[in-house]
Design a protein around this motif. Structure first.
Motif, PDB file in Angstrom:
ATOM      1  N   ALA A  77       0.880  -1.179   0.000  1.00 40.10           N
ATOM      2  CA  ALA A  77       0.000   0.000   0.000  1.00 40.10           C
ATOM      3  C   ALA A  77       0.907   1.215   0.000  1.00 40.10           C
ATOM      4  CB  ALA A  77      -0.872   0.017   1.258  1.00 40.10           C
ATOM      5  N   VAL A  78       0.386   2.314  -0.529  1.00 41.51           N
ATOM      6  CA  VAL A  78       1.165   3.557  -0.428  1.00 41.51           C
ATOM      7  C   VAL A  78       0.988   4.159   0.962  1.00 41.51           C
ATOM      8  CG1 VAL A  78      -0.629   5.039  -1.479  1.00 41.51           C
ATOM      9  CG2 VAL A  78       1.760   5.744  -1.544  1.00 41.51           C
ATOM     10  N   GLY A  79      -0.244   4.073   1.500  1.00 42.64           N
ATOM     11  CA  GLY A  79      -0.496   4.589   2.846  1.00 42.64           C
ATOM     12  C   GLY A  79       0.111   3.645   3.863  1.00 42.64           C
ATOM     13  N   LEU A 102       0.897   3.005  -8.141  1.00 40.20           N
ATOM     14  CA  LEU A 102      -0.576   3.048  -8.109  1.00 40.20           C
ATOM     15  C   LEU A 102      -1.151   4.429  -8.394  1.00 40.20           C
ATOM     16  CD1 LEU A 102      -0.522   4.526  -5.318  1.00 40.20           C
ATOM     17  CD2 LEU A 102      -1.112   2.373  -4.264  1.00 40.20           C
ATOM     18  N   ARG A 241      -8.246   7.933   3.339  1.00 39.49           N
ATOM     19  CA  ARG A 241      -8.292   6.966   4.426  1.00 39.49           C
ATOM     20  C   ARG A 241      -9.525   7.226   5.273  1.00 39.49           C
ATOM     21  NH1 ARG A 241      -5.383   4.006   2.499  1.00 39.49           N
ATOM     22  NH2 ARG A 241      -3.475   3.020   3.241  1.00 39.49           N
ATOM     23  N   HIS A 288     -13.016   0.184  -0.639  1.00 40.72           N
ATOM     24  CA  HIS A 288     -11.559   0.448  -0.636  1.00 40.72           C
ATOM     25  C   HIS A 288     -10.868  -0.235  -1.823  1.00 40.72           C
ATOM     26  CE1 HIS A 288      -7.996   1.515   2.208  1.00 40.72           C
ATOM     27  NE2 HIS A 288      -7.651   1.608   0.935  1.00 40.72           N
ATOM     28  N   MET A 300       2.064  -3.453  -7.240  1.00 38.84           N
ATOM     29  CA  MET A 300       2.239  -3.154  -5.804  1.00 38.84           C
ATOM     30  C   MET A 300       2.853  -4.354  -5.078  1.00 38.84           C
ATOM     31  SD  MET A 300      -1.464  -1.311  -5.258  1.00 38.84           S
ATOM     32  CE  MET A 300      -1.418  -1.190  -3.476  1.00 38.84           C
TER      33      MET A 300
HETATM   34  C1  GLV Z   1      -4.436   1.968  -0.352  1.00 41.07           C
HETATM   35  O1  GLV Z   1      -5.283   2.487   0.299  1.00 41.07           O
HETATM   36  C2  GLV Z   1      -3.054   2.330  -0.300  1.00 41.07           C
HETATM   37  O2  GLV Z   1      -2.656   3.073   0.614  1.00 41.07           O
HETATM   38  O3  GLV Z   1      -2.297   1.877  -1.163  1.00 41.07           O
END
Ligand code: GLV
Length: 334
Positions: A77-79, A102, A241, A288, A300
């Motif tokens: 995930a990026v977050g 992403l 988020r 999501h 990813m």
């Molecule tokens: C998805 O929510 C992410 O953070 O990649």
């Protein structure tokens, strides 16, 4: 004990990506794909040097303290608000995420959700499926234009900029944004974007899209007071988020017509969704999935594997993981 480091793949991941890990590591997987409880996560990590995680696995001081051998946690995930990065620093654990791969996919989805919200696509589809469509009429499901409207973006990082580009260049939108730091003049002019204060953003946006990371600072960045500043005709889209929007306040604002509609891909306490949101018609709800194309989810997972392999000192980039969150912990302790 095996000489090969052990790693945990905490959720179901593409087989060929797991095979890439098996070249270097003893891999434990989670074929049922059910998120582990905290106690189970701690137990499964015993003896492991690394973990491939998702937003569902919280890596905090308790998990790290119970697993002092752990060296790399690699988020797909990026977050990464599921990581306590300060605790990772303290324990000498490298944390990594999956930025860039992403960006465009997530921006596509953010734009699609904003359009679905503005043009009442989900609400009208539900009406049709319920068998309620018996005549055409002039104002039936009449929504708000997207082209030429003012696009407001809160959080102007990579994904925010990709959404701004779609709005400015594809749909002739006026773009305004608010962010912790202002973009340089060249980027602003390429995006045709104007920096404004948060209150002005809320007041001026016809379509407000949230793309900022979650933190204690951004908790309830949009609550009752912020919703009260928005135009009654405006839409709000959250692909950032859960917890950035006060979902209870939003449900009330939607029910009262304080704003026209909302599009949500993320929720406080997900996968639970505030029941008040489920009962208002003017909200588009998705589970999501903003980065969910096969190509991007594969990219990813592969980037997360690259980070885990290189972070644990294997492969051509040994010791140089491509996207570290806390590179200060490198080189890792043995
Ligand atoms: C998805 O929510 C992410 O953070 O990649």
């Amino acid at each position: 004990m095996s000489a090969r480091p052990g790693v945990l793949v905490a959720r179901a991941v593409f087989d060929d990506v797991v095979d890439r890990l098996r070249v270097h590591f003893d891999v434990e997987t989670n074929p049922s794909d059910t998120p582990f409880s905290k106690a189970e996560l701690i137990a499964r990590l015993q003896g492991k040097r690394g973990a491939l995680t998702t937003g569902s696995e919280r890596i905090d001081a308790e998990v790290l303290g119970a697993n002092p051998q752990l060296r790399v946690v690699s988020n797909i995930a990026v977050g990464y608000n599921n990581f306590d990065v300060a605790a990772c620093d303290t324990h000498g654990v490298l944390a990594t995420n999956t930025p860039d791969v992403l960006t465009e996919t997530t921006a596509d989805f953010g734009f699609a959700l904003m359009m679905a919200t503005a043009r009442r696509i989900a609400e009208s589809e539900h009406f049709l499926r319920r068998g309620e469509w018996n005549k055409w009429s002039l104002t039936m499901f009449a929504g708000a234009d997207v082209h030429g409207a003012t696009l407001g973006i809160l959080g102007m990082g990579r994904i925010g900029q990709a959404i701004a580009r779609r709005g400015a260049h594809g749909f002739g939108m006026k773009v305004i944004y608010h962010n912790r730091s202002r973009l340089d003049a060249t980027t602003e002019s390429a995006l045709n974007a104007r920096y404004v204060g948060k209150a002005e953003l809320l007041q001026q946006a016809d379509h407000l899209v949230l793309v900022l990371p979650y933190s204690a600072e951004s908790h309830h960045a949009v609550g009752a007071a912020e919703l009260a500043l928005m135009k009654p005709t405006a839409t709000l889209t959250n692909i950032a988020r859960g917890g950035i929007v006060d979902d209870a306040a939003l449900a009330q604002a939607l029910a009262a017509g304080r704003i026209a509609a909302a599009g949500l891909d993320v929720y406080e306490g997900e996968p639970a969704v505030n029941p008040a949101l489920l009962s208002v018609p003017n909200v588009v709800l998705t589970p999501h999935i903003a980065s969910a194309t096969i190509a991007t989810r594969r990219a990813m997972a592969n980037l997360a594997a690259d980070n885990l392999i290189a972070g644990l000192g294997f492969g051509p980039d040994a010791g140089r993981p491509p996207t570290p969150i806390n590179p200060g912990v490198l080189p890792l302790r043995p």
